[in-house]
Motif scaffolding. Structure first.
Motif, PDB file in Angstrom:
ATOM      1  N   THR A   7      36.638  25.486  46.433  1.00 37.17           N
ATOM      2  CA  THR A   7      36.848  26.886  46.789  1.00 37.17           C
ATOM      3  C   THR A   7      35.661  27.469  47.543  1.00 37.17           C
ATOM      4  OG1 THR A   7      36.037  27.615  44.621  1.00 37.17           O
ATOM      5  CG2 THR A   7      38.413  27.274  44.866  1.00 37.17           C
ATOM      6  N   GLY A   8      34.498  26.816  47.432  1.00 34.82           N
ATOM      7  CA  GLY A   8      33.332  27.276  48.182  1.00 34.82           C
ATOM      8  C   GLY A   8      33.494  27.098  49.683  1.00 34.82           C
ATOM      9  N   LEU A   9      34.428  26.233  50.077  1.00 31.52           N
ATOM     10  CA  LEU A   9      34.685  26.024  51.503  1.00 31.52           C
ATOM     11  C   LEU A   9      35.765  26.964  52.030  1.00 31.52           C
ATOM     12  CD1 LEU A   9      34.785  22.098  51.576  1.00 31.52           C
ATOM     13  CD2 LEU A   9      32.838  23.611  52.045  1.00 31.52           C
ATOM     14  N   LEU A  10      36.403  27.699  51.140  1.00 38.83           N
ATOM     15  CA  LEU A  10      37.493  28.598  51.515  1.00 38.83           C
ATOM     16  C   LEU A  10      36.950  30.019  51.609  1.00 38.83           C
ATOM     17  CD1 LEU A  10      40.268  27.091  49.217  1.00 38.83           C
ATOM     18  CD2 LEU A  10      39.785  26.569  51.610  1.00 38.83           C
ATOM     19  N   THR A  11      36.725  30.462  52.819  1.00 38.18           N
ATOM     20  CA  THR A  11      36.013  31.726  53.043  1.00 38.18           C
ATOM     21  C   THR A  11      36.748  32.945  52.505  1.00 38.18           C
ATOM     22  OG1 THR A  11      36.994  31.828  55.255  1.00 38.18           O
ATOM     23  CG2 THR A  11      34.805  30.855  55.080  1.00 38.18           C
ATOM     24  N   ASN A  12      38.056  32.855  52.324  1.00 35.05           N
ATOM     25  CA  ASN A  12      38.810  34.008  51.850  1.00 35.05           C
ATOM     26  C   ASN A  12      39.087  33.972  50.348  1.00 35.05           C
ATOM     27  OD1 ASN A  12      39.374  35.333  54.508  1.00 35.05           O
ATOM     28  ND2 ASN A  12      40.359  33.365  54.912  1.00 35.05           N
ATOM     29  N   TYR A  13      38.609  32.936  49.694  1.00 33.35           N
ATOM     30  CA  TYR A  13      38.935  32.778  48.280  1.00 33.35           C
ATOM     31  C   TYR A  13      38.420  33.946  47.442  1.00 33.35           C
ATOM     32  CZ  TYR A  13      39.933  30.401  43.883  1.00 33.35           C
ATOM     33  OH  TYR A  13      40.442  30.080  42.641  1.00 33.35           O
ATOM     34  N   ARG A  14      37.276  34.479  47.801  1.00 32.56           N
ATOM     35  CA  ARG A  14      36.694  35.564  47.008  1.00 32.56           C
ATOM     36  C   ARG A  14      37.558  36.828  47.018  1.00 32.56           C
ATOM     37  NH1 ARG A  14      33.782  35.301  51.728  1.00 32.56           N
ATOM     38  NH2 ARG A  14      33.781  37.200  53.026  1.00 32.56           N
ATOM     39  N   ASP A  15      38.393  36.968  48.039  1.00 36.69           N
ATOM     40  CA  ASP A  15      39.214  38.172  48.165  1.00 36.69           C
ATOM     41  C   ASP A  15      40.625  37.997  47.614  1.00 36.69           C
ATOM     42  OD1 ASP A  15      37.141  39.595  49.495  1.00 36.69           O
ATOM     43  OD2 ASP A  15      37.648  38.555  51.364  1.00 36.69           O
TER      44      ASP A  15
ATOM     45  N   GLY B  92      58.490  38.936  52.942  1.00 43.73           N
ATOM     46  CA  GLY B  92      58.853  39.872  51.892  1.00 43.73           C
ATOM     47  C   GLY B  92      58.254  39.482  50.560  1.00 43.73           C
ATOM     48  N   GLU B  93      56.933  39.576  50.445  1.00 45.34           N
ATOM     49  CA  GLU B  93      56.240  39.200  49.218  1.00 45.34           C
ATOM     50  C   GLU B  93      54.902  39.913  49.157  1.00 45.34           C
ATOM     51  OE1 GLU B  93      55.466  34.994  49.400  1.00 45.34           O
ATOM     52  OE2 GLU B  93      54.265  35.161  51.211  1.00 45.34           O
ATOM     53  N   ALA B  94      54.305  39.924  47.994  1.00 45.18           N
ATOM     54  CA  ALA B  94      52.972  40.497  47.851  1.00 45.18           C
ATOM     55  C   ALA B  94      51.951  39.486  48.361  1.00 45.18           C
ATOM     56  CB  ALA B  94      52.693  40.827  46.390  1.00 45.18           C
ATOM     57  N   PRO B  95      51.034  39.889  49.242  1.00 41.78           N
ATOM     58  CA  PRO B  95      50.029  38.946  49.740  1.00 41.78           C
ATOM     59  C   PRO B  95      48.986  38.656  48.673  1.00 41.78           C
ATOM     60  CG  PRO B  95      49.576  41.150  50.576  1.00 41.78           C
ATOM     61  CD  PRO B  95      50.876  41.235  49.820  1.00 41.78           C
ATOM     62  N   ALA B  96      48.501  37.419  48.651  1.00 41.98           N
ATOM     63  CA  ALA B  96      47.497  37.053  47.654  1.00 41.98           C
ATOM     64  C   ALA B  96      46.134  37.652  47.977  1.00 41.98           C
ATOM     65  CB  ALA B  96      47.389  35.537  47.550  1.00 41.98           C
ATOM     66  N   ASN B  97      45.816  37.756  49.272  1.00 43.88           N
ATOM     67  CA  ASN B  97      44.536  38.324  49.678  1.00 43.88           C
ATOM     68  C   ASN B  97      44.613  39.842  49.552  1.00 43.88           C
ATOM     69  OD1 ASN B  97      42.252  39.332  51.133  1.00 43.88           O
ATOM     70  ND2 ASN B  97      42.119  37.390  52.229  1.00 43.88           N
ATOM     71  N   GLN B  98      43.756  40.413  48.719  1.00 44.50           N
ATOM     72  CA  GLN B  98      43.794  41.849  48.476  1.00 44.50           C
ATOM     73  C   GLN B  98      43.503  42.658  49.733  1.00 44.50           C
ATOM     74  OE1 GLN B  98      42.121  42.564  44.110  1.00 44.50           O
ATOM     75  NE2 GLN B  98      40.895  41.016  45.168  1.00 44.50           N
ATOM     76  N   LEU B  99      42.710  42.103  50.653  1.00 38.94           N
ATOM     77  CA  LEU B  99      42.378  42.809  51.889  1.00 38.94           C
ATOM     78  C   LEU B  99      43.537  42.830  52.870  1.00 38.94           C
ATOM     79  CD1 LEU B  99      38.724  41.540  52.508  1.00 38.94           C
ATOM     80  CD2 LEU B  99      39.505  43.555  51.240  1.00 38.94           C
ATOM     81  N   ALA B 100      44.540  41.997  52.647  1.00 39.15           N
ATOM     82  CA  ALA B 100      45.703  41.970  53.527  1.00 39.15           C
ATOM     83  C   ALA B 100      46.440  43.297  53.507  1.00 39.15           C
ATOM     84  CB  ALA B 100      46.640  40.835  53.127  1.00 39.15           C
ATOM     85  N   CYS B 101      46.361  44.015  52.405  1.00 39.51           N
ATOM     86  CA  CYS B 101      47.060  45.293  52.293  1.00 39.51           C
ATOM     87  C   CYS B 101      46.544  46.306  53.309  1.00 39.51           C
ATOM     88  CB  CYS B 101      46.931  45.838  50.876  1.00 39.51           C
ATOM     89  SG  CYS B 101      47.846  44.871  49.644  1.00 39.51           S
TER      90      CYS B 101
END
Length: 400
Positions: free
Chosen positions: A131-139, A334-343
């Motif tokens: 997950t350290g290589l996934l830059t969006n994981y923290r969000d 038609g779904e909730a995005p996992a990335n909170q910043l996507a909203c």
């Protein structure tokens, strides 16, 4: 949207598909911990090297759009231009199909739902992710990270993508009053007989179990994916009874939308993308989350353990969960995005409110897909639960 026949591929080699019966199911401790579940020891990737020039994906419809269906819907082409990884996406219609496809060794990553992800982990087909290589994981929303469907014993096996509920869809001009209970599709004397639809998959047994949790509390069902023999038999009996009233079992979302539009289906279990399609074509269709709750999906992008293009796979995981792209996919599907910043990136600024992104109270009523295993997922140790292999067999008998 793609015209895709979502064919159920009942997998015959069910040892691995049912977690090889070796997956122990008690979800004690914390999120993602599983006593006695010891998947193969695999190493996560240490770094992202140069892209290999190609990426083979297995995805749900709408997750890897390249503009061929709608020129305005394209997040694959920009990815290819940025990374040089040419994407070949295979659309799958069910989790069983995804598991079958990944075992061919031809694909690098898959958008697995919870009823497939643990099977892939247990069989050694899914690799742990760094997950350290996934830059969006923290969000990513904490409600989606390190959960029982995408992690084991504190190890992440992918990056969450999006989540949603399997809702009750109905024609507002045919169904009155508006339904509030699954009894409208499960009652033996339903007024909508022969115009009821149901999802064509063994996992639909869990929908029956959710209804029985309230309709027959004496069964003691606590988790719709952890059914002992008595509870399982009750769910099977309910679906055999419902079979007489079913007008259509759907596995192609476009056909499901068409049935709602034509009125052949007036009520039934559905995905939001089905309803969006029907409404977009002028059909008077609405959805409800019934009082009993519902099943749902939480999708995770996972990397195949023997991926031929792992660097491109990691680049895709980063790309598809970036705020802008995650917002695009969420709105299209038609779904909730996992990335909170996507909203903050959605075209419809009320989108995340409409789809209950981060709404803890709403999601507490949704039971996300999980893989049934002999060791009961509800924590019981004094009985054995019915594994997925038997769900597959029962589904064949239910449909006749």
């Amino acid at each position: 949207m793609r015209s895709i026949t979502r064919t159920i591929r009942t997998v015959t080699a069910l040892g691995a598909l049912a977690l090889a019966v070796a997956c122990s199911g008690s979800t004690g401790g914390g999120s993602g911990s599983r006593s006695g579940f010891n998947p193969p020891k695999l190493e996560a990737q240490k770094a992202i090297g140069p892209g290999e020039g190609r990426l083979n994906l297995i995805a749900w419809a709408g997750y890897a759009e390249n503009g061929s269906n709608d020129p305005k819907v394209d997040w694959v082409t920009p990815f290819q231009k940025q990374t040089g990884c040419q994407v070949n996406a295979k659309t799958a219609g069910t989790s069983d199909e995804m598991v079958s496809l990944i075992k061919t060794g031809e694909y690098d990553a898959v958008s697995a739902s919870g009823d497939a992800s643990l099977r892939l982990i247990a069989s050694g087909d899914a690799a742990p992710v760094n997950t350290g290589l996934l830059t969006n994981y923290r969000d990513i929303s904490p409600s989606q990270k390190m959960q029982k469907w995408n992690s084991v014993n504190g190890v992440a096996y992918g990056i969450p993508h999006g989540y949603g509920a399997n809702l009750l869809a109905y024609r507002t001009d045919k169904v009155n009053p508006a339904p509030t209970s699954w009894s409208s599709v499960f009652a033996v004397d339903s007024p909508y007989a022969k115009h009821i639809s149901a999802y064509d998959s063994p996992i639909y047994l869990a929908d029956a179990a959710v209804y029985l949790m309230s309709a027959k509390p004496e069964l003691g069902i606590k988790d719709p994916y952890a059914l002992d023999q008595k509870q399982f038999d009750a769910a099977v009996a309910l679906l055999k009874q419902q079979n007489r009233n079913i007008g259509e079992y759907w596995s192609d979302y476009l056909k499901a939308a068409s049935a709602l539009k034509s009125g052949n289906t007036v009520i039934g279990s559905s995905w939001q993308v089905v309803v969006n399609t029907a409404v977009g074509e002028g059909a008077p269709v609405a959805t409800a989350l019934p009082t009993e709750g519902a099943t749902g999906w939480a999708d995770t992008w996972m990397v195949y353990a023997k991926a031929q293009h792992p660097n491109c796979a990691y680049q895709w995981l980063n790309w598809i969960t970036s705020p802008k792209v995650n917002a695009q996919v969420a709105e299209y599907f038609g779904e909730a995005p996992a990335n909170q910043l996507a909203c903050q990136q959605t075209t419809d600024k009320n989108f995340c409110t409409t789809y209950h992104a981060g709404d803890t109270a709403y999601w507490s009523r949704v039971h996300f897909w999980a893989t049934p295993v002999p060791q009961c997922l509800d924590g019981r140790t004094d009985t054995t639960c019915v594994p997925y292999a038997q769900w597959v067999q029962a589904w064949t008998a239910i449909k006749g």
